[in-house]
Design a protein around this motif. Structure first.
Motif, PDB file in Angstrom:
ATOM      1  N   ARG A   1       0.566  -1.097  -0.055  1.00  0.00           N
ATOM      2  CA  ARG A   1       0.139  -0.028  -0.073  1.00  0.00           C
ATOM      3  C   ARG A   1       0.793   1.152   0.020  1.00  0.00           C
ATOM      4  O   ARG A   1       1.730   1.486   0.926  1.00  0.00           O
ATOM      5  CB  ARG A   1      -0.998   0.020   1.244  1.00  0.00           C
ATOM      6  N   SER A   2       0.794   2.412  -0.866  1.00  0.00           N
ATOM      7  CA  SER A   2       1.286   3.346  -0.920  1.00  0.00           C
ATOM      8  C   SER A   2       0.616   4.451   0.030  1.00  0.00           C
ATOM      9  O   SER A   2      -0.609   4.081   0.610  1.00  0.00           O
ATOM     10  CB  SER A   2       1.067   4.198  -2.275  1.00  0.00           C
ATOM     11  N   PRO A   3       1.287   5.565   0.401  1.00  0.00           N
ATOM     12  CA  PRO A   3       0.398   6.608   1.276  1.00  0.00           C
ATOM     13  C   PRO A   3      -0.758   7.015   1.187  1.00  0.00           C
ATOM     14  O   PRO A   3      -1.815   7.268   1.800  1.00  0.00           O
ATOM     15  CB  PRO A   3       1.739   7.585   1.407  1.00  0.00           C
ATOM     16  N   ARG A   4      -1.053   7.086  -0.309  1.00  0.00           N
ATOM     17  CA  ARG A   4      -2.405   7.635  -0.951  1.00  0.00           C
ATOM     18  C   ARG A   4      -3.569   6.417  -0.917  1.00  0.00           C
ATOM     19  O   ARG A   4      -4.848   6.646  -0.990  1.00  0.00           O
ATOM     20  CB  ARG A   4      -2.204   7.789  -2.303  1.00  0.00           C
ATOM     21  N   ALA A   5      -3.004   5.221  -0.568  1.00  0.00           N
ATOM     22  CA  ALA A   5      -3.984   4.201  -0.783  1.00  0.00           C
ATOM     23  C   ALA A   5      -5.229   4.177   0.179  1.00  0.00           C
ATOM     24  O   ALA A   5      -6.419   4.294  -0.166  1.00  0.00           O
ATOM     25  CB  ALA A   5      -3.450   2.702  -0.253  1.00  0.00           C
ATOM     26  N   ALA A   6      -5.250   4.809   1.459  1.00  0.00           N
ATOM     27  CA  ALA A   6      -6.368   4.982   2.411  1.00  0.00           C
ATOM     28  C   ALA A   6      -7.164   6.154   1.850  1.00  0.00           C
ATOM     29  O   ALA A   6      -8.272   5.842   1.944  1.00  0.00           O
ATOM     30  CB  ALA A   6      -5.786   5.034   3.677  1.00  0.00           C
ATOM     31  N   GLU A   7      -6.528   7.078   1.227  1.00  0.00           N
ATOM     32  CA  GLU A   7      -7.536   8.078   0.848  1.00  0.00           C
ATOM     33  C   GLU A   7      -8.206   7.662  -0.316  1.00  0.00           C
ATOM     34  O   GLU A   7      -9.493   8.122  -0.555  1.00  0.00           O
ATOM     35  CB  GLU A   7      -6.673   9.317   0.478  1.00  0.00           C
TER      36      GLU A   7
END
Length: 180
Positions: A144-150
């Motif tokens: 997961r990249s840092p943007r995944a949750a968003e």
């Protein structure tokens, strides 16, 4: 059988009962081929350092595989850098019915259940394929990249914690009270 992309075969007749250190490193073309095989964005480095020795039960291989790779985020496709630093402990064994080469018959005790076994194919063991498979198994299957949750939140996907009611029976109680 096709030759693996990263092949470093140690011939059985060159492996003695004395431990021998072997270091391998994948070349650029080998790493590029492995990228396609394992669905990665890049493999910047793949190395293995092993100690091999012939034992009564087969060939014991102990060592470490290290790698620097870039995976694709399973949600966004964004690059996700990853480091691999995995211990290796394998026993290569002769196929059932095959006779092991005659040599030093000294019995070496290994923690049997803790050591994976691999069947010997042909006249050697492939440490390059061992390194490649070890690397692949060590990687996060869902990076997961840092943007995944968003991105997931924007798509309306909620986490397990958000989906769980505070009291698991609250929904049932509300349904029973409303239907009564």
């Amino acid at each position: 059988m096709n030759t693996p992309e990263f092949s470093r075969v140690e011939r059985l007749d060159a492996i003695g009962s004395d431990p021998r250190d072997v270091s391998i490193s994948a070349k650029e073309a080998e790493r590029a081929a492995l990228v396609g095989r394992f669905g990665l964005l890049a493999i910047e480095r793949l190395e293995g350092r092993f100690t091999v020795r012939q034992e009564a039960a087969g060939v014991a291989v102990r060592g470490r595989v290290t790698a620097t790779v870039t995976q694709a985020c399973s949600v966004t496709g964004d690059p996700v850098p990853a480091q691999v630093d995995e211990p290796v402990e394998l026993r290569f064994v002769h196929p059932a019915g095959a006779r092991a080469p005659v040599g030093d018959e000294e019995e070496i005790e290994l923690a049997g259940e803790e050591i994976d076994t691999v069947e010997i194919e042909g006249g050697g063991i492939d440490l390059g394929e061992t390194a490649a498979e070890t690397m692949a198994l060590a990687l996060d299957p869902f990076p997961r990249s840092p943007r995944a949750a968003e991105v997931l939140r924007e798509a309306g996907v909620i986490s397990e914690e958000e989906a769980k009611p505070a009291n698991p029976f609250a929904a049932l109680k509300a349904k029973l009270e409303g239907g009564a």
